[in-house]
Design an enzyme around this catalytic site. Sequence first.
Site, short mmCIF file in Angstrom:
data_model
loop_
_atom_site.label_atom_id
_atom_site.label_comp_id
_atom_site.label_asym_id
_atom_site.label_seq_id
_atom_site.Cartn_x
_atom_site.Cartn_y
_atom_site.Cartn_z
N CYS A 1 1.32 3.81 4.48
CA CYS A 1 2.70 3.99 4.07
C CYS A 1 3.06 5.46 4.21
CB CYS A 1 2.84 3.37 2.74
SG CYS A 1 1.70 3.94 1.40
N THR B 1 -2.45 -4.20 3.11
CA THR B 1 -2.47 -3.18 4.11
C THR B 1 -4.11 -2.37 4.12
OG1 THR B 1 -1.15 -2.17 2.89
CG2 THR B 1 -0.33 -2.96 4.74
#
Lengths: 888, 91
Positions: free
Chosen positions: A265, A133
């Site tokens: 996140c 990510t």
Amino acid sequence: MIASEVVEERVQIPLAAEVLSEERVAYLEGLINQARTAAAVFSQFSQEDVDRIVKPMVLAGLQQAQHLARLAVEETGIGIMEDKFLKNMVATEFVYNYIKNNRTVGIIREFPESNLVEMAEPIGVIFSLTPITNPTSTVLFKCIMAVKTRNAVIFSPHPKAWRCCAEAVRIMYEAALKHGAPEGVFTCLESHTLQDNAYLMQHKHVGLIDATGGPGAVKAAYSSGKPALGVGPGNTPVYLEKTANVNPAVVDIIISKTFDNGTICASEQTLVIDHEIYDSVLKKFADLGAHICNEKETRLLERTVIDPETGFMQPVAVGQKATDIARFVGLSVKPDTKLLIAQIKGVGREHPLSVEKLFPLLAVYRAKSTEEALKVCIDVNHAGGLGHTAVIFSRNDQIIRKFGEVINAGRIIVNSPGSVGALGGVYNDLVPTFSFGCGTGGGNSTTDNVNIYHYLNIKRVARRTQAHMWFRVPNQIYFNMNAVENLRNFPSRSTIIVTNPALEHMGHVDIVRRYIPEQTHVHVSVIPDAEPEVKVVMQGVEALNFYEADQIIALGGGSVIDAAKIMKLKYESPDADLEELAAPFLDLRKRVVRYPTEKVHRARLIAIPTTSGTGSEVTPFAVLTDKEHGRKVTLADYSLSPDVAIVDPQFVMSMPKGLTADTGIDCLTHALEAGVSSYASPYTDSNAMQAIRMVFKYLPVAYEHPDDAEARCMMHNAACIAAMAFSNASVGVNHALAHAFGARFGIAHGRANALMLPHVIAYNASVPSKFMPSPYTQGYVAHKKYATVADLLGLGGHTTDEKVKNLVTAIEQLLDRLGFPRSIADLGISREEFERAMPELTKLAFDDPSWRSNPRMPLMSELADLFWKAYQGRGPAKVDSMPQQQTA
Amino acid sequence: MAMTAVWQTIDDERVVLDLQTAEEKLDGAEGEVVLDFSSVHRVDPSAIRALEKLVNTADKNAVKVALRNVNVDVYKVLKLVKLASRFSFVA
Ligand SMILES: NC(=O)c1ccc[n+]([C@@H]2O[C@H](COP(=O)([O-])OP(=O)(O)OC[C@H]3O[C@@H](n4cnc5c(N)ncnc54)[C@H](O)[C@@H]3O)[C@@H](O)[C@H]2O)c1
Ligand SMILES: [Fe+2]
């Protein structure tokens, strides 16, 4: 922690390197060897060397930020190029801004007031996992941290982000090498297999695993037996509280939740909105480009973007645009839709959208009260986001604080975007990072934003601190014949004289009364002729209360003065718990209990001693007798010290011979013990030595010629001077033994001291079997100090050994001259009785705080031995195992 | 007493070259090699590799290698790469 890993790496990474070919092992060993050499060589670098390398690395990263962002999006198919570009900038510029002036080599921090210095020791080889990510930004960040801290890193990127990560490593490596970094400082695994990872994680030359990845990778890292930094999964609750400034809050949430298509996140997952503002907030979202899903659309999303089997998000959705997701699941939305918003009614498996969704889909919940809102936030926090991040928008400080208390998150972001806020340095002063420690809630060892200090072993150099010492005595001491006249100077409305029946009969009380100012109401409280007990003290307190006394005159020996000290304590602070205040302690300044400072009454305590021994008129001690348990309890605190001491020898002229001898030896014991105490200072030494001289000269005279006013006066002063020494240097093992023995067999305090004294000097002058650990001790000097005493007394002798022997002999002669029994046996105590009492005696003596300042730490067996020596009695002094180098 | 077969001064500017020269002298040598590190301030990875190679050759020839006047920082590097135990150190 990274969403796709959450789903993909649920498979456990094998812990052992099971099936690696020989060539593969050779390849991995080569990487390790190279990194290890680089790290070793790096250890020679100075701070300046390191900083010279870091800056060009940062500049190279900034220059290539766009190139790396593009590569990352192309390769992973996740996120937004422009946002990844920003992340690369944060990973370089913001991180640099934080670390550029921080020291990471040699001395890194100094705490002069505590004599502590922190020094850096590099870790060596770090094995680092990086995520899909934030692939390139994480690599840039970790390379910069590693060089700043003189470590080498072997990277193992997520397999689907290998090319962009390898390119980021290359850019960093070239810049570092060009400016002097050791060859091999960064390497990147050419491909990624779980076996490779397992092999490297368990390699003995890897110092630390830095696992920024999914739970599988983090678990493997923590299970490898190596120190590891891991990150935990997130599920960020956001509370939009009714006092919040709604407009900026909605914008912040959109910024955050759509940043890099929601891949960070820390980004917002479930938004809990107070019902008062719920509808207007949703309208605001809609106005700014969010699609508010209806019930049917919400059901559709639940079935499609969440895996019904696992309950986790579908990896394909991670980092995708809102419109793409909508198209994919068959939702019709406006083309400029930024965010999908689905309303949920609860948290948990029955509410699929309440889990982490690393894409622009936000769950919202209508809360009827603050209470409910906080509970739902707790539920979200516990549904996979413990230790990670939480967000609150509010202007109510109390609610913000409550949120902070009940939510378990390493980062609690207030009135700003969660994802970019958690990264640190942009919206707040959190440390910039790309690894969020999630604490034990997230299965990690820290809740910190991982930073350079996690890449260092921090060594603490603790220099010895100079122990603070003190010399505290009452500030008014009147002495010499008729000093009692000074009582005239102390006005009082109501005075209580505490004394013994005998002293009253002798007319001492009348003398005292004569000098109390006329207008004073005087009451005499006569307490029994014995060492004080709680019951007696409490009766005195009743009298103090009844007469509302503002002054207490303690006229008597140590027993009376000690009783008066405790009466004053209980009168001024009725809640004082004597049992608790007498609790054991090792160091007066660090002890657990605190003497009360809040006072209901205030009364001046004037001590007029009628014995020449205890010195209680100036000491901070009070000894209580606990008949029930056959023990003595010592209270110690400077608040117990009398306010005024009147050392007037006219009150001791009446002392019988036995009392003169007992109290005189108590005084000598105080001075000798203070002299060799580990708390002794030049201030106490001067008093101790002077008192010893006075005792040797005047005690025999006062004993043999009780009417000799000069001898009486000098002994009275000696007792007070010795007390000034031991009030500050404390006493020693002699008192511990005497307290135990005196309490058990009802022997007067001075007499009990006398029975122990020669044996204790011989004991303290011998090389200790155990030295007393004490910051005050400056080497072992007790024997030399005894020798100094012998010199002072003119006892002769050439060596320390001889001088100590002469001192012991002189003390024995003094005791004989004063008619003391030579042994405990001489008191008529049978051997059998003494033997029976021994376990209790040694226990009591060991519990006694007096020996804590003794130069020799007594073992229980040594206490028993000393008791037996005192039982058998003294003869010619025997000093065993004296130190060798003794020519004083 | 060990015979000193080779005595090589290592120059700070050309550590690797000097180590290679010393290694070449090892073939057929006997006794002990002394490498004088007095002027060496730092070592880099290539120097470490050269030292490792030299000590391997020395082992093959049963020659002992003594490093003279190694500074503390370099000594620590040798400890970290686990090479220190393969040398003796003299002042
Ligand atoms: N607070 C401290 O710093 C400290 C230090 C050492 C000892 N102590 C404690 O003090 C107590 C011992 O005190 P002490 O040795 O002064 O004895 P004491 O006060 O117990 O008195 C002993 C006896 O002598 C009598 N007496 C006192 N003065 C007299 C006088 N002038 N003429 C005739 N008789 C007189 C008393 O009435 C009593 O019967 C013990 O409890 C001991 O533990 C306290
Ligand atoms: Fe005493």
